[in-house]
Design a protein around this motif. Structure first.
Motif, PDB file in Angstrom:
ATOM      1  N   ASP A  34       0.908  -1.244  -0.100  1.00 22.66           N
ATOM      2  CA  ASP A  34       0.040   0.085  -0.047  1.00 22.66           C
ATOM      3  C   ASP A  34       0.849   1.203  -0.026  1.00 22.66           C
ATOM      4  O   ASP A  34       1.648   1.703   1.088  1.00 22.66           O
ATOM      5  CB  ASP A  34      -0.843  -0.045   1.047  1.00 22.66           C
ATOM      6  CG  ASP A  34      -1.969   1.306   1.198  1.00 22.66           C
ATOM      7  OD1 ASP A  34      -1.627   2.056   0.389  1.00 22.66           O
ATOM      8  OD2 ASP A  34      -2.813   1.026   2.168  1.00 22.66           O
ATOM      9  N   GLU A  35       0.969   1.929  -0.986  1.00 20.04           N
ATOM     10  CA  GLU A  35       1.696   3.338  -1.369  1.00 20.04           C
ATOM     11  C   GLU A  35       1.201   4.428  -0.982  1.00 20.04           C
ATOM     12  O   GLU A  35       1.527   5.726  -1.452  1.00 20.04           O
ATOM     13  CB  GLU A  35       2.575   3.195  -2.645  1.00 20.04           C
ATOM     14  CG  GLU A  35       3.346   1.867  -2.717  1.00 20.04           C
ATOM     15  CD  GLU A  35       4.037   1.812  -4.074  1.00 20.04           C
ATOM     16  OE1 GLU A  35       3.985   2.838  -4.829  1.00 20.04           O
ATOM     17  OE2 GLU A  35       5.049   0.900  -4.164  1.00 20.04           O
ATOM     18  N   ARG A  58      -4.251  -4.376   6.192  1.00 19.54           N
ATOM     19  CA  ARG A  58      -4.994  -4.949   4.802  1.00 19.54           C
ATOM     20  C   ARG A  58      -4.966  -6.388   4.930  1.00 19.54           C
ATOM     21  O   ARG A  58      -5.858  -7.035   4.601  1.00 19.54           O
ATOM     22  CB  ARG A  58      -4.690  -4.203   3.637  1.00 19.54           C
ATOM     23  CG  ARG A  58      -5.010  -2.806   3.625  1.00 19.54           C
ATOM     24  CD  ARG A  58      -4.805  -2.577   1.921  1.00 19.54           C
ATOM     25  NE  ARG A  58      -5.872  -1.475   1.552  1.00 19.54           N
ATOM     26  CZ  ARG A  58      -5.676  -0.679   0.537  1.00 19.54           C
ATOM     27  NH1 ARG A  58      -4.849  -0.886  -0.328  1.00 19.54           N
ATOM     28  NH2 ARG A  58      -6.374   0.225   0.546  1.00 19.54           N
ATOM     29  N   LEU A  59      -3.832  -6.868   4.760  1.00 17.90           N
ATOM     30  CA  LEU A  59      -3.795  -8.406   4.867  1.00 17.90           C
ATOM     31  C   LEU A  59      -4.473  -9.112   5.886  1.00 17.90           C
ATOM     32  O   LEU A  59      -5.128 -10.072   5.859  1.00 17.90           O
ATOM     33  CB  LEU A  59      -2.152  -9.017   4.910  1.00 17.90           C
ATOM     34  CG  LEU A  59      -1.516  -8.587   3.412  1.00 17.90           C
ATOM     35  CD1 LEU A  59       0.030  -9.001   3.798  1.00 17.90           C
ATOM     36  CD2 LEU A  59      -2.076  -9.572   2.525  1.00 17.90           C
ATOM     37  N   HIS A  60      -4.342  -8.507   7.065  1.00 17.18           N
ATOM     38  CA  HIS A  60      -4.983  -9.058   8.327  1.00 17.18           C
ATOM     39  C   HIS A  60      -6.592  -8.912   8.074  1.00 17.18           C
ATOM     40  O   HIS A  60      -7.381  -9.968   8.578  1.00 17.18           O
ATOM     41  CB  HIS A  60      -4.491  -8.620   9.686  1.00 17.18           C
ATOM     42  CG  HIS A  60      -3.135  -9.075   9.975  1.00 17.18           C
ATOM     43  ND1 HIS A  60      -3.168  -9.912  11.239  1.00 17.18           N
ATOM     44  CD2 HIS A  60      -1.979  -8.967   9.391  1.00 17.18           C
ATOM     45  CE1 HIS A  60      -1.667 -10.264  11.282  1.00 17.18           C
ATOM     46  NE2 HIS A  60      -0.971  -9.859  10.271  1.00 17.18           N
ATOM     47  N   GLU A  61      -7.081  -7.882   7.511  1.00 16.85           N
ATOM     48  CA  GLU A  61      -8.489  -7.724   7.458  1.00 16.85           C
ATOM     49  C   GLU A  61      -8.850  -8.444   6.412  1.00 16.85           C
ATOM     50  O   GLU A  61     -10.064  -8.990   6.434  1.00 16.85           O
ATOM     51  CB  GLU A  61      -8.812  -6.076   6.851  1.00 16.85           C
ATOM     52  CG  GLU A  61      -8.488  -5.144   7.929  1.00 16.85           C
ATOM     53  CD  GLU A  61      -8.577  -3.798   7.548  1.00 16.85           C
ATOM     54  OE1 GLU A  61      -8.875  -2.944   8.241  1.00 16.85           O
ATOM     55  OE2 GLU A  61      -8.564  -3.426   6.286  1.00 16.85           O
ATOM     56  N   LEU A  76      -2.832   6.131   8.999  1.00 16.32           N
ATOM     57  CA  LEU A  76      -3.435   4.701   8.992  1.00 16.32           C
ATOM     58  C   LEU A  76      -4.943   4.954   9.661  1.00 16.32           C
ATOM     59  O   LEU A  76      -5.513   3.944   9.634  1.00 16.32           O
ATOM     60  CB  LEU A  76      -2.587   3.842   9.887  1.00 16.32           C
ATOM     61  CG  LEU A  76      -1.270   3.420   9.409  1.00 16.32           C
ATOM     62  CD1 LEU A  76      -0.529   2.628  10.303  1.00 16.32           C
ATOM     63  CD2 LEU A  76      -1.517   2.755   8.123  1.00 16.32           C
ATOM     64  N   GLU A  77      -5.122   5.930  10.226  1.00 13.45           N
ATOM     65  CA  GLU A  77      -6.692   6.425  10.943  1.00 13.45           C
ATOM     66  C   GLU A  77      -7.674   5.943   9.684  1.00 13.45           C
ATOM     67  O   GLU A  77      -8.753   5.644  10.114  1.00 13.45           O
ATOM     68  CB  GLU A  77      -6.856   7.637  11.281  1.00 13.45           C
ATOM     69  CG  GLU A  77      -6.207   7.791  12.662  1.00 13.45           C
ATOM     70  CD  GLU A  77      -6.370   9.014  13.209  1.00 13.45           C
ATOM     71  OE1 GLU A  77      -7.172   9.845  13.028  1.00 13.45           O
ATOM     72  OE2 GLU A  77      -5.467   9.437  14.192  1.00 13.45           O
ATOM     73  N   ARG A  78      -7.331   6.197   8.530  1.00 12.72           N
ATOM     74  CA  ARG A  78      -8.282   6.054   7.545  1.00 12.72           C
ATOM     75  C   ARG A  78      -8.690   4.550   7.084  1.00 12.72           C
ATOM     76  O   ARG A  78      -9.736   4.126   6.527  1.00 12.72           O
ATOM     77  CB  ARG A  78      -7.863   6.725   6.216  1.00 12.72           C
ATOM     78  CG  ARG A  78      -6.534   5.975   5.326  1.00 12.72           C
ATOM     79  CD  ARG A  78      -6.210   6.858   4.134  1.00 12.72           C
ATOM     80  NE  ARG A  78      -4.816   6.437   3.960  1.00 12.72           N
ATOM     81  CZ  ARG A  78      -4.645   5.429   2.910  1.00 12.72           C
ATOM     82  NH1 ARG A  78      -5.790   4.899   2.461  1.00 12.72           N
ATOM     83  NH2 ARG A  78      -3.554   4.988   2.744  1.00 12.72           N
ATOM     84  N   TYR A  79      -7.993   3.712   7.760  1.00 14.86           N
ATOM     85  CA  TYR A  79      -8.151   2.149   7.717  1.00 14.86           C
ATOM     86  C   TYR A  79      -9.324   1.693   8.525  1.00 14.86           C
ATOM     87  O   TYR A  79      -9.442   1.907   9.637  1.00 14.86           O
ATOM     88  CB  TYR A  79      -6.777   1.402   7.778  1.00 14.86           C
ATOM     89  CG  TYR A  79      -6.138   1.601   6.580  1.00 14.86           C
ATOM     90  CD1 TYR A  79      -6.271   0.758   5.454  1.00 14.86           C
ATOM     91  CD2 TYR A  79      -4.956   2.543   6.642  1.00 14.86           C
ATOM     92  CE1 TYR A  79      -5.416   1.131   4.215  1.00 14.86           C
ATOM     93  CE2 TYR A  79      -4.083   2.536   5.531  1.00 14.86           C
ATOM     94  CZ  TYR A  79      -4.368   1.707   4.370  1.00 14.86           C
ATOM     95  OH  TYR A  79      -3.569   2.122   3.381  1.00 14.86           O
TER      96      TYR A  79
END
Length: 60
Positions: free
Chosen positions: A2-3, A15-18, A57-60
């Motif tokens: 994720d860039e 993302r991978l864990h989600e 990262l708050e946007r995740y």
């Protein structure tokens, strides 16, 4: 990777864990951790980058 954030490694891990993937911590003498900062200014720049990246990262 994720860039869209400057801490792309953490964002990609989230993302991978989600998606249901798991990760494993591997203790190995063969892992290279990079080079230390050359001086205090380089250290502060790196720390500031990582701190700001975690706020992104708050946007995740």
């Amino acid at each position: 990777m994720d860039e869209l954030t400057i801490t792309e490694d953490v964002a990609t891990s989230i993302r991978l864990h989600e998606e249901g993937y798991t990760s494993v911590y591997v203790v190995s003498q063969l892992i290279w951790y990079g080079e230390p900062p050359e001086d205090i200014n380089a250290y502060l720049t790196r720390q500031s980058k990582w701190a700001f990246g975690y706020f992104q990262l708050e946007r995740y």
